[in-house]
Scaffold this motif. Structure first.
Motif, mmCIF file in Angstrom:
data_model
loop_
_atom_site.group_PDB
_atom_site.id
_atom_site.type_symbol
_atom_site.label_atom_id
_atom_site.label_comp_id
_atom_site.label_asym_id
_atom_site.label_seq_id
_atom_site.Cartn_x
_atom_site.Cartn_y
_atom_site.Cartn_z
ATOM 1 N N SER A 106 0.747 -1.264 0.001
ATOM 2 C CA SER A 106 0.019 -0.059 0.196
ATOM 3 C C SER A 106 0.808 1.145 -0.053
ATOM 4 N N LEU A 109 1.489 1.958 -3.331
ATOM 5 C CA LEU A 109 0.328 2.002 -4.362
ATOM 6 C C LEU A 109 -0.683 3.191 -4.069
ATOM 7 N N ILE A 174 -9.433 -2.713 -3.053
ATOM 8 C CA ILE A 174 -8.169 -3.198 -3.317
ATOM 9 C C ILE A 174 -7.785 -4.042 -1.771
ATOM 10 N N ILE A 176 -5.455 -5.871 0.297
ATOM 11 C CA ILE A 176 -3.989 -6.115 0.240
ATOM 12 C C ILE A 176 -3.736 -6.830 1.882
ATOM 13 N N ILE A 216 -10.283 -6.303 -6.075
ATOM 14 C CA ILE A 216 -8.948 -6.839 -6.463
ATOM 15 C C ILE A 216 -8.359 -7.473 -5.179
ATOM 16 N N VAL A 218 -5.401 -9.137 -3.302
ATOM 17 C CA VAL A 218 -3.857 -9.033 -3.443
ATOM 18 C C VAL A 218 -3.447 -9.962 -2.333
ATOM 19 N N CYS A 222 -3.897 -15.455 -2.961
ATOM 20 C CA CYS A 222 -4.988 -14.563 -3.503
ATOM 21 C C CYS A 222 -6.281 -15.175 -4.018
ATOM 22 N N LEU A 244 -4.938 -11.033 -8.116
ATOM 23 C CA LEU A 244 -4.171 -10.442 -8.702
ATOM 24 C C LEU A 244 -3.073 -11.538 -9.109
ATOM 25 N N THR A 331 4.657 -5.207 -6.919
ATOM 26 C CA THR A 331 3.291 -5.713 -6.666
ATOM 27 C C THR A 331 2.368 -4.421 -6.786
ATOM 28 N N SER A 334 1.876 -3.673 -10.385
ATOM 29 C CA SER A 334 0.979 -4.586 -11.164
ATOM 30 C C SER A 334 -0.319 -4.556 -10.831
ATOM 31 N N ILE A 335 -0.670 -3.746 -9.605
ATOM 32 C CA ILE A 335 -1.855 -3.480 -9.258
ATOM 33 C C ILE A 335 -2.351 -2.340 -10.103
ATOM 34 N N THR A 354 -5.899 -12.102 -15.477
ATOM 35 C CA THR A 354 -6.272 -11.805 -14.333
ATOM 36 C C THR A 354 -7.058 -12.880 -13.661
#
Ligand SMILES: NC(=O)C1=CN([C@@H]2O[C@H](COP(=O)(O)OP(=O)(O)OC[C@H]3O[C@@H](n4cnc5c(N)ncnc54)[C@H](OP(=O)(O)O)[C@@H]3O)[C@@H](O)[C@H]2O)C=CC1
Ligand SMILES: O=C([O-])CC(=O)C(=O)O
Length: 401
Positions: A106, A109, A174, A176, A216, A218, A222, A244, A331, A334-335, A354
C-alpha cells in the motif's frame, strides 16, 4: 472562512442553515476519535470549514444533519468540486477502499492512486484506508504523508478499522491486508491465517459497498481468498472479483524479453493460467514478441518449457530469499496495471491476465473456482474472456495439472 473551535459545543458556534451540512460534517469530524488526537498533537484548536464569509449572517444553533464519515486532517475540509476552473471538466468523485493500508504494498500503491496515474488525470478520488487497532497509528502516518503530497485529485482520505465503515459506497476495493509469507513458506500456508479476513471483508462489501464494486484481491493465497470473498458477497456479481496475477504476467514478459534480447514493451498476449502460486502456467504458446509467436523468436524450446516456467513460478520466493520480505513495489505497479487494464480499452489484438471466477469458460477449466485467464476490456471496468487462444497438448496438460 468560518472557524469552528473544536473544544466548544455546537451551541457556541454561529452559522447559517445553508451551512449546516458542511459545518455539521466539519464539526462532527472535529469530535471524531481520529481527528481530535491529531489536532491536539499539533496544538490545533481551530478547524477551518470551507464556507464563504458572506454566508455568515445570523446566529443559528446548528443541528448535526448530514455527517461525513471519518476523515483525516486536511481532507476534512469541505469543498465544491466544480468551483475551481481546473476541476470543472473532472468526472465525479469515486470511492476507493484499500485494506492493509499501512503495509508495504500500500505504501507504494496509495501514492500512485492519488497521483492520477491509475484512474486518469480527470478522476478525483476518495481513499478509504482500512487498518486494524495495531496499525492505527501507522495509518495516521500514511494519511499525513498523503496530506503532505498535495495531490490535486485526492479529495478525501478516511481511515478506519471497521470494514463496514470503510467499505461504505466504495466502487473499488483493493484488498491487500493479509500476512505475507516468509522464507521457506508456500503461499497456501497462509490460508489458515488469512482466509478469515476475506470472509469477513466479503460480508462487509456485500452489506455496504456499491452494488457493482470491483474487488482486487492481493493478499495471499489470492485466488482462494478471492473465492472466499465472493462467496461471502452474494449480492455482488462474482464476475467483479479478481485475484491479482498481473505481477506474474509482468514477470513473464520480462523474462521473455530478456531471452529474446528485446525491450519488454515488445512482448504481448501474455497469459498466466491458474493460481498465483508455483503451479501457475505462464503461456509461451500464445505469447507474442514484436507481433510474432514467442516460439518463433525464441527457438530454445527446452528453455521455454522448463526454465522460463520455473523462473516465473518461483520469482516471488527467490525475491523473498534475497530481500528478506515479499515484493512490494513491483506488486503495487502490477495492481496499477491490473486496474488500468479494466478502466482503459485493451489494445487491439492484445489481452491481459487476471484471476477471475470460472463460470462458463471456453477452455474446459473447472467451474466455480478463481483462475487466471486471458481477458479483454472495453475500459468500463468489466471484461470478457478471450476466446481465440491456441491450445496444444503441452499447454492443456500443464493447465490441468
Ligand atoms: N497477489 C500478489 O501478486 C501478491 C500478493 N502479496 C500479498 O499481499 C499481502 C500484503 O503484503 P505486504 O503489503 O507486503 O505485507 P505487510 O506486512 O507490509 O502489510 C500487510 C498488512 O496486512 C495486515 N494484516 C492483516 N492480518 C495480518 C496478520 N495476521 N499478520 C500481519 N499482517 C496482517 C497488516 O495491517 P493491519 O495491522 O492493519 O491489519 C499489515 O499492515 C500478503 O499476503 C502478501 O503475500 C504480495 C506480493 C504479491
Ligand atoms: O511470493 C510471495 O509470497 C509474494 C508474492 O505473492 C509474490 O511476490 O509473487
Amino acid at each position: 472562512m468560518a472557524v469552528a473551535d473544536f473544544t466548544t459545543t455546537y451551541k457556541e458556534s454561529i452559522f447559517l442553515p445553508s451551512q449546516l451540512s458542511s459545518l455539521s460534517s466539519c464539526l462532527s469530524n472535529t469530535r471524531s476519535h481520529v481527528l481530535k488526537p491529531y489536532l491536539r498533537a499539533r496544538n490545533v484548536n481551530k478547524v477551518y470549514c470551507s464556507v464563504a464569509p458572506n454566508e455568515v449572517q445570523t446566529p443559528v444553533v446548528p443541528q448535526p444533519t448530514s455527517i461525513k464519515g471519518e476523515c483525516y486532517g486536511v481532507f476534512c475540509l469541505t469543498y465544491d468540486l466544480k468551483a475551481a476552473e481546473e476541476t470543472k471538466s473532472w468526472k465525479s468523485l469515486i470511492n476507493i477502499a484499500v485494506s492493509g493500508a499501512a503495509g508495504m504494498i500500500s505504501n507504494h500503491l496509495l501514492f500512485k492512486l492519488a497521483s492520477g496515474e491509475v484512474f486518469g488525470q480527470d478522476q478525483p478520488i476518495a481513499l478509504k484506508l482500512l487498518g486494524s487497532e495495531r496499525s492505527f497509528q501507522a495509518l495516521e502516518g500514511v494519511a499525513m504523508e498523503l496530506e503532505d503530497s498535495l495531490y490535486p485529485l485526492l479529495r478525501e482520505v478516511s481511515i478506519g478499522i471497521d470494514p463496514y465503515d470503510v467499505f461504505r459506497d466504495v466502487e473499488w476495493a483493493i484488498l491487500i491486508g493479509a500476512k505475507p509469507r516468509g522464507p521457506g513458506m508456500e503461499r497456501a500456508d497462509l490460508l489458515d491465517i488469512n482466509g478469515q479476513i476475506f470472509a469477513e471483508q466479503g460480508k462487509a462489501l456485500n452489506a455496504v459497498a456499491s452494488s457493482n464494486v470491483k474487488v482486487i484481491v492481493v493478499g495471499n493465497p489470492c485466488n482462494t481468498n478471492a473465492l472466499i470473498c465472493l462467496k461471502n458477497a452474494p449480492n455482488i456479481p462474482a464476475k467483479n472479483f479478481h485475484a491479482l496475477t498481473r505481477l506474474d504476467e509482468n514477470r513473464a514478459k520480462c523474462q521473455l524479453a530478456l531471452k529474446a534480447g528485446v525491450f519488454y514493451d515488445k512482448v504481448s498476449n501474455m497469459t498466466i493460467w491458474g493460481n498465483h502460486s508455483t503451479t501457475q502456467v505462464p503461456d509461451f504458446l500464445n505469447a507474442r514478441i514484436s507481433g510474432f509467436p514467442a516460439k518463433d523468436v525464441i527457438k530454445d524450446t527446452k528453455w521455454l518449457e522448463n526454465d522460463f516456467t520455473e523462473i516465473v513460478q518461483k520469482r516471488g520466493g527467490v525475491l523473498i530469499k534475497k530481500w528478506g520480505r515479499s515484493s512490494a513495489a513491483s506488486t503495487a505497479v502490477s495492481i496499477v496495471d491490473a486496474i488500468r487494464s479494466l478502466v482503459t480499452p485493451t489494445p487491439e489484438g492484445d489481452w491481459f491476465s487476471t484471476g477471475v471466477y470460472t463460470n462458463g469458460n471456453p477452455y474446459g477449466i473447472a467451474e466455480d473456482i478463481v483462475f487466471s485467464m486471458p481477458c479483454r476490456s472495453d475500459g468500463d471496468g468489466d471484461y470478457e474472456l478471450v476466446k481465440d487462444v491456441l491450445m496444444d497438448d503441452f499447454l492443456r496438460e500443464r493447465i490441468k495439472k
